[in-house]
Design a protein around this motif. Structure first.
Motif, PDB file in Angstrom:
ATOM      1  N   ASP A 104     103.268  76.120  12.433  1.00 15.39           N
ATOM      2  CA  ASP A 104     103.546  77.301  13.239  1.00 15.39           C
ATOM      3  C   ASP A 104     102.432  78.312  12.978  1.00 15.39           C
ATOM      4  OD1 ASP A 104     104.594  79.409  14.636  1.00 15.39           O
ATOM      5  OD2 ASP A 104     106.467  79.532  13.514  1.00 15.39           O
ATOM      6  N   ARG A 105     101.776  78.766  14.034  1.00 14.70           N
ATOM      7  CA  ARG A 105     100.650  79.692  13.859  1.00 14.70           C
ATOM      8  C   ARG A 105     101.065  81.023  13.237  1.00 14.70           C
ATOM      9  NH1 ARG A 105      97.304  79.325  19.494  1.00 14.70           N
ATOM     10  NH2 ARG A 105      96.717  77.131  19.310  1.00 14.70           N
ATOM     11  N   ARG A 106     102.219  81.479  13.607  1.00 15.68           N
ATOM     12  CA  ARG A 106     102.666  82.793  13.136  1.00 15.68           C
ATOM     13  C   ARG A 106     103.011  82.772  11.646  1.00 15.68           C
ATOM     14  NH1 ARG A 106     107.697  84.948  12.920  1.00 15.68           N
ATOM     15  NH2 ARG A 106     108.543  83.220  14.103  1.00 15.68           N
ATOM     16  N   THR A 107     103.752  81.767  11.220  1.00 16.57           N
ATOM     17  CA  THR A 107     104.215  81.726   9.831  1.00 16.57           C
ATOM     18  C   THR A 107     103.335  80.873   8.927  1.00 16.57           C
ATOM     19  OG1 THR A 107     105.647  79.827  10.228  1.00 16.57           O
ATOM     20  CG2 THR A 107     106.605  82.026  10.583  1.00 16.57           C
ATOM     21  N   GLY A 108     102.656  79.865   9.494  1.00 19.35           N
ATOM     22  CA  GLY A 108     101.850  78.963   8.675  1.00 19.35           C
ATOM     23  C   GLY A 108     102.646  77.818   8.077  1.00 19.35           C
ATOM     24  N   TYR A 109     103.952  77.773   8.361  1.00 14.49           N
ATOM     25  CA  TYR A 109     104.795  76.693   7.839  1.00 14.49           C
ATOM     26  C   TYR A 109     104.894  75.547   8.853  1.00 14.49           C
ATOM     27  CZ  TYR A 109     106.398  79.913   4.209  1.00 14.49           C
ATOM     28  OH  TYR A 109     106.454  80.771   3.150  1.00 14.49           O
ATOM     29  N   VAL A 110     105.375  74.414   8.388  1.00 19.77           N
ATOM     30  CA  VAL A 110     105.560  73.234   9.232  1.00 19.77           C
ATOM     31  C   VAL A 110     106.624  73.534  10.283  1.00 19.77           C
ATOM     32  CG1 VAL A 110     106.340  70.821   9.218  1.00 19.77           C
ATOM     33  CG2 VAL A 110     104.895  71.669   7.379  1.00 19.77           C
ATOM     34  N   LYS A 111     106.405  73.051  11.487  1.00 20.13           N
ATOM     35  CA  LYS A 111     107.342  73.306  12.588  1.00 20.13           C
ATOM     36  C   LYS A 111     108.636  72.512  12.464  1.00 20.13           C
ATOM     37  CE  LYS A 111     104.617  74.985  16.385  1.00 20.13           C
ATOM     38  NZ  LYS A 111     104.274  74.804  17.788  1.00 20.13           N
ATOM     39  N   GLY A 112     108.661  71.474  11.668  1.00 17.92           N
ATOM     40  CA  GLY A 112     109.905  70.738  11.456  1.00 17.92           C
ATOM     41  C   GLY A 112     109.847  69.278  11.875  1.00 17.92           C
ATOM     42  N   TYR A 113     108.650  68.807  12.273  1.00 18.50           N
ATOM     43  CA  TYR A 113     108.536  67.397  12.631  1.00 18.50           C
ATOM     44  C   TYR A 113     107.171  66.872  12.199  1.00 18.50           C
ATOM     45  CZ  TYR A 113     105.706  68.891  16.616  1.00 18.50           C
ATOM     46  OH  TYR A 113     104.736  69.448  17.415  1.00 18.50           O
ATOM     47  N   ALA A 114     107.095  65.541  12.130  1.00 17.20           N
ATOM     48  CA  ALA A 114     105.842  64.879  11.759  1.00 17.20           C
ATOM     49  C   ALA A 114     105.712  63.592  12.556  1.00 17.20           C
ATOM     50  CB  ALA A 114     105.817  64.576  10.261  1.00 17.20           C
ATOM     51  N   LEU A 115     104.482  63.219  12.863  1.00 17.06           N
ATOM     52  CA  LEU A 115     104.171  61.944  13.505  1.00 17.06           C
ATOM     53  C   LEU A 115     103.378  61.121  12.506  1.00 17.06           C
ATOM     54  CD1 LEU A 115     103.107  63.493  16.867  1.00 17.06           C
ATOM     55  CD2 LEU A 115     105.049  61.987  16.573  1.00 17.06           C
ATOM     56  N   VAL A 116     103.850  59.905  12.232  1.00 21.25           N
ATOM     57  CA  VAL A 116     103.196  59.027  11.268  1.00 21.25           C
ATOM     58  C   VAL A 116     102.854  57.728  11.977  1.00 21.25           C
ATOM     59  CG1 VAL A 116     103.426  57.846   9.054  1.00 21.25           C
ATOM     60  CG2 VAL A 116     104.529  60.060   9.390  1.00 21.25           C
ATOM     61  N   GLU A 117     101.600  57.296  11.835  1.00 23.22           N
ATOM     62  CA  GLU A 117     101.124  56.093  12.520  1.00 23.22           C
ATOM     63  C   GLU A 117     100.885  54.961  11.529  1.00 23.22           C
ATOM     64  OE1 GLU A 117      97.337  54.754  15.274  1.00 23.22           O
ATOM     65  OE2 GLU A 117      97.740  56.862  14.908  1.00 23.22           O
ATOM     66  N   TYR A 118     101.414  53.783  11.869  1.00 24.39           N
ATOM     67  CA  TYR A 118     101.230  52.565  11.079  1.00 24.39           C
ATOM     68  C   TYR A 118     100.433  51.552  11.894  1.00 24.39           C
ATOM     69  CZ  TYR A 118     104.793  54.130   7.765  1.00 24.39           C
ATOM     70  OH  TYR A 118     105.491  54.833   6.823  1.00 24.39           O
ATOM     71  N   ALA A 119      99.804  50.600  11.205  1.00 22.99           N
ATOM     72  CA  ALA A 119      98.998  49.580  11.875  1.00 22.99           C
ATOM     73  C   ALA A 119      99.868  48.525  12.553  1.00 22.99           C
ATOM     74  CB  ALA A 119      98.049  48.915  10.889  1.00 22.99           C
ATOM     75  N   THR A 120     100.984  48.156  11.929  1.00 20.30           N
ATOM     76  CA  THR A 120     101.816  47.084  12.490  1.00 20.30           C
ATOM     77  C   THR A 120     103.224  47.591  12.793  1.00 20.30           C
ATOM     78  OG1 THR A 120     102.650  46.315  10.349  1.00 20.30           O
ATOM     79  CG2 THR A 120     100.563  45.354  11.123  1.00 20.30           C
TER      80      THR A 120
END
Length: 162
Positions: A104-120
């Protein structure tokens, strides 16, 4: 004298441009937009599915592969979590190719989600099965596929938004 008149008439006919009927003019006019071309050209063939690189196509709903790998979507991530926390939790199921953690630009904290990529797909499936419902920094994670080919049937948790 008849020959001379015939020659003059022939010359007069050659000198005048042929007259077009209005329907002929409309038939010659180019139309813009979709659906006005007679046959398919090279661009149409590419847009019809030939000529582009395609991803795996399976029948029915389910996960879909992104261009580079299999991406999972983790929600309910604690706002104070870092990429290292997410990487540590996800790396035991396979090689993590990429992690995207929106701030979050205003607070600098994580917005609450993540995207994680795997090979398989197997690594991503194992991570979803193992991380679903686990706790990370006092928050229970919700993990699913980031991309799907259709509706994925899942049991809803809670009654919805109020």
């Amino acid at each position: 004298m008849a020959n001379y008149d015939d020659d003059l008439m022939e010359d007069a006919e050659e000198a005048q441009p042929p007259q077009r009927v209005r329907s002929q003019v409309n038939a010659v006019r180019k139309q813009k937009g979709r659906g006005f071309r007679e046959g398919m050209d090279v661009d149409d063939e590419r847009h019809a599915g030939r000529g582009y690189e395609s991803l795996e196509t399976g029948i029915g709903p389910g996960p879909a592969k992104s261009v580079e790998g299999w991406v999972i979507f983790i929600t309910n991530v604690n706002e104070e979590a870092s990429e290292d926390d997410i990487h540590e939790a996800c790396s035991e199921f396979g090689e993590v190719k990429n992690i995207h953690l929106n701030l979050d630009r205003r607070t600098g904290y994580v917005k609450g989600y993540a995207l994680v990529e795997y090979a398989t797909r197997k690594e991503a499936q194992d991570a979803i099965a193992a991380l679903q419902g686990t706790e990370l920094l006092t928050k229970t994670l919700d993990v699913t596929w980031a991309f799907s080919k259709g509706p994925v049937r899942r049991a809803r948790v809670g009654a919805g938004r109020r």
